[in-house]
Design a protein around this motif. Structure first.
Motif, PDB file in Angstrom:
ATOM      1  N   LEU A   1      -4.558  12.189   0.729  1.00  0.00           N
ATOM      2  CA  LEU A   1      -3.139  12.095   0.383  1.00  0.00           C
ATOM      3  C   LEU A   1      -2.708  10.643   0.270  1.00  0.00           C
ATOM      4  O   LEU A   1      -3.147   9.792   1.068  1.00  0.00           O
ATOM      5  CB  LEU A   1      -2.284  12.743   1.484  1.00  0.00           C
ATOM      6  CG  LEU A   1      -2.610  14.185   1.882  1.00  0.00           C
ATOM      7  CD1 LEU A   1      -1.708  14.604   3.045  1.00  0.00           C
ATOM      8  CD2 LEU A   1      -2.402  15.115   0.702  1.00  0.00           C
ATOM      9  N   HIS A   2      -1.825  10.357  -0.694  1.00  0.00           N
ATOM     10  CA  HIS A   2      -1.153   9.046  -0.691  1.00  0.00           C
ATOM     11  C   HIS A   2      -0.405   8.924   0.634  1.00  0.00           C
ATOM     12  O   HIS A   2       0.084   9.930   1.180  1.00  0.00           O
ATOM     13  CB  HIS A   2      -0.188   8.951  -1.871  1.00  0.00           C
ATOM     14  CG  HIS A   2       0.461   7.590  -1.999  1.00  0.00           C
ATOM     15  ND1 HIS A   2       1.508   7.174  -1.197  1.00  0.00           N
ATOM     16  CD2 HIS A   2       0.194   6.540  -2.810  1.00  0.00           C
ATOM     17  CE1 HIS A   2       1.852   5.940  -1.518  1.00  0.00           C
ATOM     18  NE2 HIS A   2       1.068   5.532  -2.491  1.00  0.00           N
TER      19      HIS A   2
ATOM     20  N   ASP B   1      -1.736  15.011  12.993  1.00  0.00           N
ATOM     21  CA  ASP B   1      -2.727  14.282  13.800  1.00  0.00           C
ATOM     22  C   ASP B   1      -4.142  14.740  13.426  1.00  0.00           C
ATOM     23  O   ASP B   1      -4.947  15.050  14.289  1.00  0.00           O
ATOM     24  CB  ASP B   1      -2.450  14.544  15.282  1.00  0.00           C
ATOM     25  CG  ASP B   1      -3.079  13.483  16.175  1.00  0.00           C
ATOM     26  OD1 ASP B   1      -3.726  12.553  15.635  1.00  0.00           O
ATOM     27  OD2 ASP B   1      -2.933  13.589  17.399  1.00  0.00           O
ATOM     28  N   THR B   2      -4.416  14.796  12.139  1.00  0.00           N
ATOM     29  CA  THR B   2      -5.725  15.253  11.660  1.00  0.00           C
ATOM     30  C   THR B   2      -6.296  14.224  10.696  1.00  0.00           C
ATOM     31  O   THR B   2      -6.860  14.566   9.659  1.00  0.00           O
ATOM     32  CB  THR B   2      -5.583  16.610  10.931  1.00  0.00           C
ATOM     33  OG1 THR B   2      -4.549  16.476   9.922  1.00  0.00           O
ATOM     34  CG2 THR B   2      -5.209  17.730  11.880  1.00  0.00           C
ATOM     35  N   VAL B   3      -6.140  12.937  11.061  1.00  0.00           N
ATOM     36  CA  VAL B   3      -6.607  11.863  10.183  1.00  0.00           C
ATOM     37  C   VAL B   3      -8.114  11.667  10.383  1.00  0.00           C
ATOM     38  O   VAL B   3      -8.578  11.486  11.508  1.00  0.00           O
ATOM     39  CB  VAL B   3      -5.855  10.543  10.486  1.00  0.00           C
ATOM     40  CG1 VAL B   3      -6.402   9.396   9.636  1.00  0.00           C
ATOM     41  CG2 VAL B   3      -4.356  10.728  10.251  1.00  0.00           C
TER      42      VAL B   3
ATOM     43  N   GLY C   1       0.804  -1.223   0.000  1.00  0.00           N
ATOM     44  CA  GLY C   1       0.000   0.000   0.000  1.00  0.00           C
ATOM     45  C   GLY C   1       0.836   1.272   0.000  1.00  0.00           C
ATOM     46  O   GLY C   1       0.351   2.342  -0.370  1.00  0.00           O
ATOM     47  N   ASP C   2       2.111   1.154   0.427  1.00  0.00           N
ATOM     48  CA  ASP C   2       3.010   2.323   0.430  1.00  0.00           C
ATOM     49  C   ASP C   2       3.696   2.508  -0.923  1.00  0.00           C
ATOM     50  O   ASP C   2       4.416   3.493  -1.108  1.00  0.00           O
ATOM     51  CB  ASP C   2       4.140   2.146   1.465  1.00  0.00           C
ATOM     52  CG  ASP C   2       3.660   1.976   2.896  1.00  0.00           C
ATOM     53  OD1 ASP C   2       2.436   1.921   3.105  1.00  0.00           O
ATOM     54  OD2 ASP C   2       4.519   1.899   3.797  1.00  0.00           O
TER      55      ASP C   2
ATOM     56  N   ASN D   1      -4.623   5.580   0.817  1.00  0.00           N
ATOM     57  CA  ASN D   1      -4.820   7.028   0.896  1.00  0.00           C
ATOM     58  C   ASN D   1      -5.312   7.404   2.283  1.00  0.00           C
ATOM     59  O   ASN D   1      -6.092   6.662   2.897  1.00  0.00           O
ATOM     60  CB  ASN D   1      -5.826   7.482  -0.169  1.00  0.00           C
ATOM     61  CG  ASN D   1      -5.207   7.443  -1.563  1.00  0.00           C
ATOM     62  OD1 ASN D   1      -4.075   7.886  -1.756  1.00  0.00           O
ATOM     63  ND2 ASN D   1      -5.919   6.890  -2.520  1.00  0.00           N
ATOM     64  N   VAL D   2      -4.835   8.538   2.750  1.00  0.00           N
ATOM     65  CA  VAL D   2      -5.209   9.028   4.076  1.00  0.00           C
ATOM     66  C   VAL D   2      -6.079  10.270   3.899  1.00  0.00           C
ATOM     67  O   VAL D   2      -5.688  11.210   3.209  1.00  0.00           O
ATOM     68  CB  VAL D   2      -3.945   9.358   4.910  1.00  0.00           C
ATOM     69  CG1 VAL D   2      -4.334   9.841   6.298  1.00  0.00           C
ATOM     70  CG2 VAL D   2      -3.025   8.141   5.000  1.00  0.00           C
ATOM     71  N   ARG D   3      -7.273  10.229   4.502  1.00  0.00           N
ATOM     72  CA  ARG D   3      -8.184  11.384   4.446  1.00  0.00           C
ATOM     73  C   ARG D   3      -7.941  12.256   5.670  1.00  0.00           C
ATOM     74  O   ARG D   3      -7.921  11.758   6.798  1.00  0.00           O
ATOM     75  CB  ARG D   3      -9.650  10.931   4.462  1.00  0.00           C
ATOM     76  CG  ARG D   3     -10.146  10.365   3.136  1.00  0.00           C
ATOM     77  CD  ARG D   3     -11.681  10.306   3.110  1.00  0.00           C
ATOM     78  NE  ARG D   3     -12.245   9.615   4.268  1.00  0.00           N
ATOM     79  CZ  ARG D   3     -12.346   8.288   4.354  1.00  0.00           C
ATOM     80  NH1 ARG D   3     -11.941   7.505   3.357  1.00  0.00           N
ATOM     81  NH2 ARG D   3     -12.857   7.735   5.432  1.00  0.00           N
TER      82      ARG D   3
END
Ligand code: GDP
Length: 329
Positions: free
Chosen positions: A168-169, A181-183, A55-56, A159-161
């Motif tokens: 973002l990837h 720290d805003t996931v 995934g990375d 992907n991180v929202r």
């Protein structure tokens, strides 16, 4: 140590064959590599298969970078840059420095020899080889006896929202943005639509036990589990599945696991990870610092071992591996 010279293509390995009785390790990058360095001291390395997160994976500077496969390969080859935890020891960065002078953004640092690994991968894939075949060739050329199997050959970007709406990837989140720290959530939809790589389901079916490295539960182990067929194959294997907590004393040893666990609504503790994994594992190894969680984890129906899980060197990692093997025995 240097990698063995590239073999003539006609000598490239054929389809993978499987040992009848293997230890299958679900693996991310640094935490997994440290654990595997101990596991190879406890059982014969050629009886271990690492099923590795892709995934990375991402394209940088024209090449296919496969961070977790390469961290595991370099570590087991004794060639990892131990300080950084990624890349090759003693590598230089002339290529990315020169690109920066030409105006490129180079927030993803890639060493020169590391670039050669990734360029090799890219060239082999352009010539028709699959990611799994190249991972297998690379580990052989680096002299690694542990089989390294990427979870899928399809692109599976994690992907991180973020709470500000950006998606973002994972590498952008981790490196360019510095893991804020805003996931708000993690998108594994690419992995969920991917096919397992050749050898993945067979490796699960043939495992005598499944070991879950102390890797990031959300972005290293999560994507492997998300690939269709993997969870069912683990359940169907009917063998012990033993994980090591990457959370020690209520925080990760390194990396953004806390931000990501919080982002998916999971408590940042050994108990939180046990709850996250409880449906598909049978045993959990936690650190002495978290001994007060042992009863609550046992109450989830899991076998528990409490040991020092800080893998400061190979000997310490062997101790963690032996605790896992006891639960998996
Ligand atoms: P990444 O993809 O390179 O971040 O690597 P992984 O997902 O494999 O590993 C990251 C996780 O490994 C982090 O959550 C760390 O807390 C954990 N980790 C790293 N070193 C150790 C260690 O010595 N002991 C334990 N228990 N966990 C560790």
């Amino acid at each position: 140590m240097t990698p063995r010279p590239l073999a003539d293509d006609r000598k490239a390995p054929g389809p993978m064959t499987h040992e009848p009785e293997t230890w299958l390790a679900l693996a991310g990058g640094v935490g997994a590599a440290r654990f595997l360095r101990g596991l190879v001291r406890a059982v014969p390395p050629n009886e271990i298969t690492a099923l590795v997160n892709t995934g990375d994976d991402c394209s940088f500077y024209g090449v296919h970078v496969s961070p977790d496969c390469d961290i595991v390969t370099y570590t087991l080859a004794g060639m990892i840059d131990g300080e950084r935890g990624w890349g090759l020891e003693g590598d230089t960065f002339q290529l990315v420095d020169a690109l920066e002078q030409l105006g490129h953004q180079v927030w993803f640092r890639l060493g020169d020899r590391d670039y050669a690994t990734c360029l090799h991968r890219t060239l082999r894939m352009a010539g028709g080889a699959g990611l799994a075949q190249v991972a297998d060739e690379l580990r052989q050329r680096f002299g690694v006896a542990v089989r390294i199997v990427p979870m899928s050959e399809d692109p599976c970007p994690t992907n991180v929202r973020l709470t500000d709406g950006r998606v973002l990837h994972f590498e952008e989140y981790l490196i360019r943005e510095g893991s804020p720290d805003t996931v708000a959530g993690v998108d594994l939809s690419a992995a969920e639509a991917a096919k397992p790589a050749p050898g993945v389901l067979d490796a699960i079916a043939e495992a005598r036990a499944i070991l879950v490295c102390p890797s990031n539960p959300v972005v290293s182990v999560g994507p492997i589990l998300a690939v269709p067929g993997v969870r069912d194959a683990i359940a169907a294997a009917g063998v012990p599945v033993v994980a090591v907590s990457p959370i020690v004393g209520g925080k990760p040893v390194k990396g953004p696991a806390a931000q990501l666990l919080r982002g998916v609504g999971c408590e940042v503790s050994a108990l939180g990870v046990a709850e996250f994994y409880r449906e598909w594992i049978t045993g959990f190894v936690i650190d002495e610092q978290d001994a007060d969680h042992a009863k609550a984890i046992e109450a989830l129906g899991l076998d528990v071992r409490v040991v020092d899980t800080i893998m400061r060197d190979a000997e310490a990692a062997e101790g963690v591996a032996r605790a896992v093997l006891e639960l998996a025995g």
